[in-house]
Scaffold this motif. Structure first.
Motif, PDB file in Angstrom:
ATOM      1  N   VAL A   1      -1.292  27.022  17.816  1.00 54.00           N
ATOM      2  CA  VAL A   1      -1.968  26.211  16.804  1.00 54.00           C
ATOM      3  C   VAL A   1      -1.269  26.413  15.466  1.00 54.00           C
ATOM      4  O   VAL A   1      -0.527  27.382  15.276  1.00 54.00           O
ATOM      5  CB  VAL A   1      -3.468  26.590  16.674  1.00 54.00           C
ATOM      6  CG1 VAL A   1      -4.218  26.317  17.974  1.00 54.00           C
ATOM      7  CG2 VAL A   1      -3.642  28.027  16.239  1.00 54.00           C
TER       8      VAL A   1
ATOM      9  N   ASP B   1      -3.585  26.158   9.714  1.00 56.45           N
ATOM     10  CA  ASP B   1      -4.882  25.694   9.231  1.00 56.45           C
ATOM     11  C   ASP B   1      -5.895  25.454  10.347  1.00 56.45           C
ATOM     12  O   ASP B   1      -7.025  25.054  10.072  1.00 56.45           O
ATOM     13  CB  ASP B   1      -4.707  24.399   8.426  1.00 56.45           C
ATOM     14  CG  ASP B   1      -3.862  24.626   7.179  1.00 56.45           C
ATOM     15  OD1 ASP B   1      -3.947  25.729   6.602  1.00 56.45           O
ATOM     16  OD2 ASP B   1      -3.114  23.703   6.800  1.00 56.45           O
ATOM     17  N   HIS B   2      -5.515  25.715  11.561  1.00 59.64           N
ATOM     18  CA  HIS B   2      -6.421  25.529  12.702  1.00 59.64           C
ATOM     19  C   HIS B   2      -7.475  26.633  12.706  1.00 59.64           C
ATOM     20  O   HIS B   2      -7.212  27.765  12.297  1.00 59.64           O
ATOM     21  CB  HIS B   2      -5.614  25.547  13.999  1.00 59.64           C
ATOM     22  CG  HIS B   2      -6.359  25.039  15.184  1.00 59.64           C
ATOM     23  ND1 HIS B   2      -7.286  25.795  15.861  1.00 59.64           N
ATOM     24  CD2 HIS B   2      -6.312  23.837  15.820  1.00 59.64           C
ATOM     25  CE1 HIS B   2      -7.777  25.087  16.862  1.00 59.64           C
ATOM     26  NE2 HIS B   2      -7.197  23.893  16.858  1.00 59.64           N
ATOM     27  N   ASP B   3      -8.669  26.308  13.189  1.00 61.23           N
ATOM     28  CA  ASP B   3      -9.765  27.287  13.236  1.00 61.23           C
ATOM     29  C   ASP B   3      -9.417  28.529  14.054  1.00 61.23           C
ATOM     30  O   ASP B   3      -9.945  29.611  13.802  1.00 61.23           O
ATOM     31  CB  ASP B   3     -11.037  26.645  13.818  1.00 61.23           C
ATOM     32  CG  ASP B   3     -11.618  25.577  12.908  1.00 61.23           C
ATOM     33  OD1 ASP B   3     -11.296  25.583  11.691  1.00 61.23           O
ATOM     34  OD2 ASP B   3     -12.376  24.733  13.415  1.00 61.23           O
TER      35      ASP B   3
ATOM     36  N   GLU C   1     -10.508  22.163  23.080  1.00 58.59           N
ATOM     37  CA  GLU C   1      -9.549  21.892  22.006  1.00 58.59           C
ATOM     38  C   GLU C   1      -8.738  20.626  22.278  1.00 58.59           C
ATOM     39  O   GLU C   1      -8.159  20.482  23.354  1.00 58.59           O
ATOM     40  CB  GLU C   1      -8.576  23.066  21.835  1.00 58.59           C
ATOM     41  CG  GLU C   1      -9.190  24.296  21.222  1.00 58.59           C
ATOM     42  CD  GLU C   1      -9.753  24.068  19.842  1.00 58.59           C
ATOM     43  OE1 GLU C   1      -9.115  23.376  19.017  1.00 58.59           O
ATOM     44  OE2 GLU C   1     -10.846  24.591  19.564  1.00 58.59           O
TER      45      GLU C   1
ATOM     46  N   ARG D   1      -4.402  19.511  13.339  1.00 56.14           N
ATOM     47  CA  ARG D   1      -5.522  20.221  13.951  1.00 56.14           C
ATOM     48  C   ARG D   1      -5.439  20.272  15.473  1.00 56.14           C
ATOM     49  O   ARG D   1      -6.377  20.685  16.132  1.00 56.14           O
ATOM     50  CB  ARG D   1      -6.841  19.538  13.561  1.00 56.14           C
ATOM     51  CG  ARG D   1      -7.154  19.615  12.107  1.00 56.14           C
ATOM     52  CD  ARG D   1      -7.510  20.982  11.815  1.00 56.14           C
ATOM     53  NE  ARG D   1      -8.325  21.142  10.625  1.00 56.14           N
ATOM     54  CZ  ARG D   1      -8.605  22.333  10.178  1.00 56.14           C
ATOM     55  NH1 ARG D   1      -8.182  23.398  10.789  1.00 56.14           N
ATOM     56  NH2 ARG D   1      -9.327  22.456   9.095  1.00 56.14           N
TER      57      ARG D   1
END
Length: 188
Positions: free
Chosen positions: A56, A59-61, A78, A124
């Motif tokens: 990822v 800025d991905h969770d 996801e 994302r």
């Protein structure tokens, strides 16, 4: 698979037996000797066994996950950008997902690893790629997973008992040196 049920690996083995090439680089997704289904005059030099990773962007969770995440749960929820189904890597991942009752959410397909890594890095979406690719990309985070994602073998194919030119030997040595420093080898 290619036309007539042949794979690129089959094409390499045929080209070796017909002396059209001196060496081939092959990926085997079954973690078994890569030459099992090829003629007796093909020899394989295993370079490494490489894992695949979920990757990822910053800025991905999930970017800062440190503990292994449940791969079945994460991959089921996801949105992903993946190579299209013409690629053996994608078919290997699809097979892993099928065997583990995972339904991937494919938001985008591509034919370029560079495009995939750019999309993941800047957006994302997540992806699954070989560790060596993921670890070489800036601003891309590999997510630890359990159960682990599948592995594949990277091997060189040669024709047994055939003349090996100095260039062939040099290429084999270079490939061994590169994979020993760049590929995280995981032997069972």
């Amino acid at each position: 698979m290619r036309e007539g049920g042949r794979t690129h690996q089959d094409d390499i083995a045929i080209a070796l037996t017909e002396d059209r090439i001196d060496v081939g680089v092959c990926y085997n997704f079954n973690i078994a000797l890569a030459t099992e289904k090829h003629p007796d005059d093909i020899d394989a030099q295993e370079l490494c066994i490489e894992s695949l990773s979920l990757a990822v962007g910053c800025d991905h969770d999930l970017a800062h996950a440190t503990a292994p995440l449940n791969s079945i749960e994460v991959l089921s929820r996801e949105p992903m950008v993946m190579l299209n189904t013409n690629y053996a890597l994608r078919r290997h991942i699809d097979s892993f997902c099928f065997n583990n009752n995972i339904k991937l959410t494919i938001a985008m397909e591509a034919t370029s690893v560079s495009l995939i890594t750019d999309v993941v890095r800047l957006g994302r979406l997540a992806t699954i790629l070989p560790d060596v690719i993921c670890s070489a990309q800036p601003r891309l985070h590999q997510i630890p997973m359990t159960p682990e994602l599948p592995r594949h073998i990277i091997s060189l194919f040669f024709r047994k008992n055939a003349y090996k030119s100095p260039a062939t030997f040099a290429f084999g040595q270079l490939a061994s040196n590169l994979t020993s420093t760049q590929c995280r080898t995981k032997h069972f």
